[in-house]
Design a protein around this motif. Structure first.
Motif, PDB file in Angstrom:
ATOM      1  N   ARG A 138      20.283  41.685 -26.155  1.00  0.00           N
ATOM      2  CA  ARG A 138      21.171  41.960 -25.020  1.00  0.00           C
ATOM      3  C   ARG A 138      22.217  40.866 -24.891  1.00  0.00           C
ATOM      4  O   ARG A 138      22.014  39.734 -25.333  1.00  0.00           O
ATOM      5  N   THR A 139      23.329  41.234 -24.291  1.00  0.00           N
ATOM      6  CA  THR A 139      24.401  40.283 -24.036  1.00  0.00           C
ATOM      7  C   THR A 139      24.605  40.153 -22.535  1.00  0.00           C
ATOM      8  O   THR A 139      24.094  40.952 -21.747  1.00  0.00           O
ATOM      9  N   GLU A 140      25.372  39.146 -22.184  1.00  0.00           N
ATOM     10  CA  GLU A 140      25.696  38.886 -20.782  1.00  0.00           C
ATOM     11  C   GLU A 140      27.137  38.388 -20.744  1.00  0.00           C
ATOM     12  O   GLU A 140      27.572  37.670 -21.641  1.00  0.00           O
ATOM     13  N   ARG A 141      27.854  38.764 -19.725  1.00  0.00           N
ATOM     14  CA  ARG A 141      29.238  38.300 -19.583  1.00  0.00           C
ATOM     15  C   ARG A 141      29.258  37.003 -18.786  1.00  0.00           C
ATOM     16  O   ARG A 141      28.601  36.892 -17.761  1.00  0.00           O
ATOM     17  N   VAL A 142      30.017  36.024 -19.291  1.00  0.00           N
ATOM     18  CA  VAL A 142      30.173  34.747 -18.612  1.00  0.00           C
ATOM     19  C   VAL A 142      31.663  34.422 -18.552  1.00  0.00           C
ATOM     20  O   VAL A 142      32.459  34.935 -19.338  1.00  0.00           O
ATOM     21  N   VAL A 143      32.021  33.576 -17.618  1.00  0.00           N
ATOM     22  CA  VAL A 143      33.385  33.059 -17.571  1.00  0.00           C
ATOM     23  C   VAL A 143      33.355  31.711 -18.257  1.00  0.00           C
ATOM     24  O   VAL A 143      32.587  30.824 -17.881  1.00  0.00           O
ATOM     25  N   TYR A 144      34.194  31.567 -19.279  1.00  0.00           N
ATOM     26  CA  TYR A 144      34.233  30.335 -20.065  1.00  0.00           C
ATOM     27  C   TYR A 144      35.559  29.632 -19.825  1.00  0.00           C
ATOM     28  O   TYR A 144      36.609  30.273 -19.770  1.00  0.00           O
ATOM     29  N   CYS A 145      35.504  28.315 -19.689  1.00  0.00           N
ATOM     30  CA  CYS A 145      36.709  27.513 -19.479  1.00  0.00           C
ATOM     31  C   CYS A 145      36.990  26.704 -20.737  1.00  0.00           C
ATOM     32  O   CYS A 145      36.213  25.825 -21.112  1.00  0.00           O
ATOM     33  N   CYS A 146      38.103  27.007 -21.376  1.00  0.00           N
ATOM     34  CA  CYS A 146      38.517  26.320 -22.595  1.00  0.00           C
ATOM     35  C   CYS A 146      39.056  24.933 -22.233  1.00  0.00           C
ATOM     36  O   CYS A 146      39.581  24.741 -21.135  1.00  0.00           O
ATOM     37  N   PRO A 147      38.955  23.972 -23.152  1.00  0.00           N
ATOM     38  CA  PRO A 147      39.550  22.656 -22.898  1.00  0.00           C
ATOM     39  C   PRO A 147      41.051  22.727 -22.586  1.00  0.00           C
ATOM     40  O   PRO A 147      41.590  21.839 -21.928  1.00  0.00           O
ATOM     41  N   CYS A 148      41.727  23.789 -23.032  1.00  0.00           N
ATOM     42  CA  CYS A 148      43.152  23.918 -22.737  1.00  0.00           C
ATOM     43  C   CYS A 148      43.399  24.331 -21.283  1.00  0.00           C
ATOM     44  O   CYS A 148      44.538  24.337 -20.823  1.00  0.00           O
ATOM     45  N   GLY A 149      42.325  24.697 -20.565  1.00  0.00           N
ATOM     46  CA  GLY A 149      42.448  25.092 -19.165  1.00  0.00           C
ATOM     47  C   GLY A 149      42.335  26.587 -18.929  1.00  0.00           C
ATOM     48  O   GLY A 149      42.164  27.034 -17.795  1.00  0.00           O
ATOM     49  N   GLU A 150      42.425  27.376 -19.978  1.00  0.00           N
ATOM     50  CA  GLU A 150      42.327  28.832 -19.853  1.00  0.00           C
ATOM     51  C   GLU A 150      40.895  29.230 -19.523  1.00  0.00           C
ATOM     52  O   GLU A 150      39.948  28.752 -20.128  1.00  0.00           O
ATOM     53  N   ARG A 151      40.750  30.130 -18.557  1.00  0.00           N
ATOM     54  CA  ARG A 151      39.442  30.702 -18.219  1.00  0.00           C
ATOM     55  C   ARG A 151      39.452  32.170 -18.633  1.00  0.00           C
ATOM     56  O   ARG A 151      40.411  32.875 -18.338  1.00  0.00           O
ATOM     57  N   TYR A 152      38.375  32.582 -19.279  1.00  0.00           N
ATOM     58  CA  TYR A 152      38.322  33.967 -19.738  1.00  0.00           C
ATOM     59  C   TYR A 152      36.879  34.447 -19.766  1.00  0.00           C
ATOM     60  O   TYR A 152      35.945  33.644 -19.783  1.00  0.00           O
ATOM     61  N   VAL A 153      36.725  35.768 -19.758  1.00  0.00           N
ATOM     62  CA  VAL A 153      35.398  36.376 -19.792  1.00  0.00           C
ATOM     63  C   VAL A 153      34.986  36.532 -21.248  1.00  0.00           C
ATOM     64  O   VAL A 153      35.762  36.994 -22.085  1.00  0.00           O
ATOM     65  N   ALA A 154      33.769  36.128 -21.528  1.00  0.00           N
ATOM     66  CA  ALA A 154      33.229  36.232 -22.886  1.00  0.00           C
ATOM     67  C   ALA A 154      31.831  36.824 -22.817  1.00  0.00           C
ATOM     68  O   ALA A 154      31.081  36.563 -21.880  1.00  0.00           O
ATOM     69  N   ALA A 155      31.505  37.619 -23.810  1.00  0.00           N
ATOM     70  CA  ALA A 155      30.150  38.174 -23.920  1.00  0.00           C
ATOM     71  C   ALA A 155      29.331  37.217 -24.780  1.00  0.00           C
ATOM     72  O   ALA A 155      29.753  36.834 -25.875  1.00  0.00           O
ATOM     73  N   VAL A 156      28.176  36.790 -24.271  1.00  0.00           N
ATOM     74  CA  VAL A 156      27.278  35.921 -25.027  1.00  0.00           C
ATOM     75  C   VAL A 156      25.929  36.616 -25.178  1.00  0.00           C
ATOM     76  O   VAL A 156      25.519  37.405 -24.323  1.00  0.00           O
ATOM     77  N   TRP A 157      25.280  36.324 -26.268  1.00  0.00           N
ATOM     78  CA  TRP A 157      23.962  36.889 -26.543  1.00  0.00           C
ATOM     79  C   TRP A 157      22.924  36.067 -25.814  1.00  0.00           C
ATOM     80  O   TRP A 157      22.903  34.856 -25.902  1.00  0.00           O
ATOM     81  N   ARG A 158      22.026  36.750 -25.088  1.00  0.00           N
ATOM     82  CA  ARG A 158      20.942  36.065 -24.382  1.00  0.00           C
ATOM     83  C   ARG A 158      19.593  36.346 -25.017  1.00  0.00           C
ATOM     84  O   ARG A 158      18.627  35.638 -24.771  1.00  0.00           O
ATOM     85  N   ALA A 159      19.522  37.397 -25.832  1.00  0.00           N
ATOM     86  CA  ALA A 159      18.280  37.719 -26.550  1.00  0.00           C
ATOM     87  C   ALA A 159      18.644  38.462 -27.829  1.00  0.00           C
ATOM     88  O   ALA A 159      19.609  39.228 -27.857  1.00  0.00           O
ATOM     89  N   VAL A 160      17.863  38.197 -28.870  1.00  0.00           N
ATOM     90  CA  VAL A 160      18.073  38.851 -30.161  1.00  0.00           C
ATOM     91  C   VAL A 160      16.726  39.294 -30.695  1.00  0.00           C
ATOM     92  O   VAL A 160      15.799  38.494 -30.799  1.00  0.00           O
ATOM     93  N   ASP A 161      16.634  40.567 -31.025  1.00  0.00           N
ATOM     94  CA  ASP A 161      15.447  41.103 -31.685  1.00  0.00           C
ATOM     95  C   ASP A 161      15.676  41.000 -33.189  1.00  0.00           C
ATOM     96  O   ASP A 161      16.778  41.293 -33.666  1.00  0.00           O
ATOM     97  N   ALA A 162      14.685  40.582 -33.936  1.00  0.00           N
ATOM     98  CA  ALA A 162      14.801  40.390 -35.387  1.00  0.00           C
ATOM     99  C   ALA A 162      15.235  41.661 -36.105  1.00  0.00           C
ATOM    100  O   ALA A 162      15.814  41.591 -37.185  1.00  0.00           O
ATOM    101  N   ARG A 163      14.988  42.821 -35.516  1.00  0.00           N
ATOM    102  CA  ARG A 163      15.395  44.076 -36.149  1.00  0.00           C
ATOM    103  C   ARG A 163      16.905  44.239 -36.157  1.00  0.00           C
ATOM    104  O   ARG A 163      17.438  45.007 -36.943  1.00  0.00           O
ATOM    105  N   ASP A 164      17.597  43.522 -35.280  1.00  0.00           N
ATOM    106  CA  ASP A 164      19.059  43.529 -35.267  1.00  0.00           C
ATOM    107  C   ASP A 164      19.525  42.426 -36.216  1.00  0.00           C
ATOM    108  O   ASP A 164      19.817  41.298 -35.813  1.00  0.00           O
ATOM    109  N   GLU A 165      19.558  42.778 -37.495  1.00  0.00           N
ATOM    110  CA  GLU A 165      19.719  41.788 -38.554  1.00  0.00           C
ATOM    111  C   GLU A 165      21.011  40.981 -38.474  1.00  0.00           C
ATOM    112  O   GLU A 165      21.003  39.779 -38.738  1.00  0.00           O
ATOM    113  N   ALA A 166      22.122  41.603 -38.111  1.00  0.00           N
ATOM    114  CA  ALA A 166      23.398  40.867 -38.060  1.00  0.00           C
ATOM    115  C   ALA A 166      23.344  39.761 -37.009  1.00  0.00           C
ATOM    116  O   ALA A 166      23.744  38.620 -37.270  1.00  0.00           O
TER     117      ALA A 166
END
Length: 168
Positions: free
Chosen positions: A14-42
């Motif tokens: 599963r993924t979760e959306r977070v707001v990430y702040c780049c060192p340049c000051g830009e804030r943007y929404v990014a999807a990050v993985w919070r769990a990975v099942d081994a069957r999802d090989e990629a």
């Protein structure tokens, strides 16, 4: 008692959306993985490589790794692993507690291996945990040595260190 694979949400990819702040000051929404099942090989491969939660700033295009805990589930090998980024070493106990709270909220009956998850730090820790055990062949005394063995007669002559002259 047969082996069962845990089917709760906490151990599902599963993924979760977070707001990430780049060192340049830009804030943007990014999807990050919070769990990975081994069957999802990629995704499992990216977790092993340490490239799973990398994002790119839409403004300056800088790449960054979002430092979040990731649950790795390998039901075939009855293994649940909490992978913490190095930056969260100081929060190991809190993250373990958060994992158990999430498992409790799943409403799924936990299997024995889920109740004893491993905790590792970073992709290197995960790779070390999942590496196959060394075999006797790795310690085979009949194999050729990699460095020459010096015999006493071949050792360089010991010479006394030169004496330092004392200045008057």
């Amino acid at each position: 008692m047969g082996s069962r694979v845990y089917a709760g949400r906490t151990a599902s990819t599963r993924t979760e959306r977070v707001v990430y702040c780049c060192p340049c000051g830009e804030r943007y929404v990014a999807a990050v993985w919070r769990a990975v099942d081994a069957r999802d090989e990629a995704e499992a491969k990216k977790l092993h490589d340490g490239t799973l939660n990398q994002v790119r700033c839409p403004s300056c295009e800088a790449r960054a790794e979002v430092q979040v805990p990731v649950v790795f589930h390998d039901g075939a090998h009855e293994r649940l692993v909490l992978v913490l980024p190095d930056g969260l070493r100081h929060r190991e106990l809190e993250e373990r507690a958060a994992l158990f709270a999430a498992l409790a909220e799943d409403g799924a009956a936990p299997t024995a291996y889920v109740l004893e998850p491993d905790v590792v730090f970073g992709a290197a820790g995960l790779c070390a945990l999942l590496a196959p055990p060394l075999t006797d062949a790795a310690f085979d005394a009949t194999s050729e040595p990699t460095a020459p063995i010096l015999v006493r007669d071949e050792l360089p002559e010991e010479r006394p260190a030169p004496a330092l002259a004392l200045l008057p």
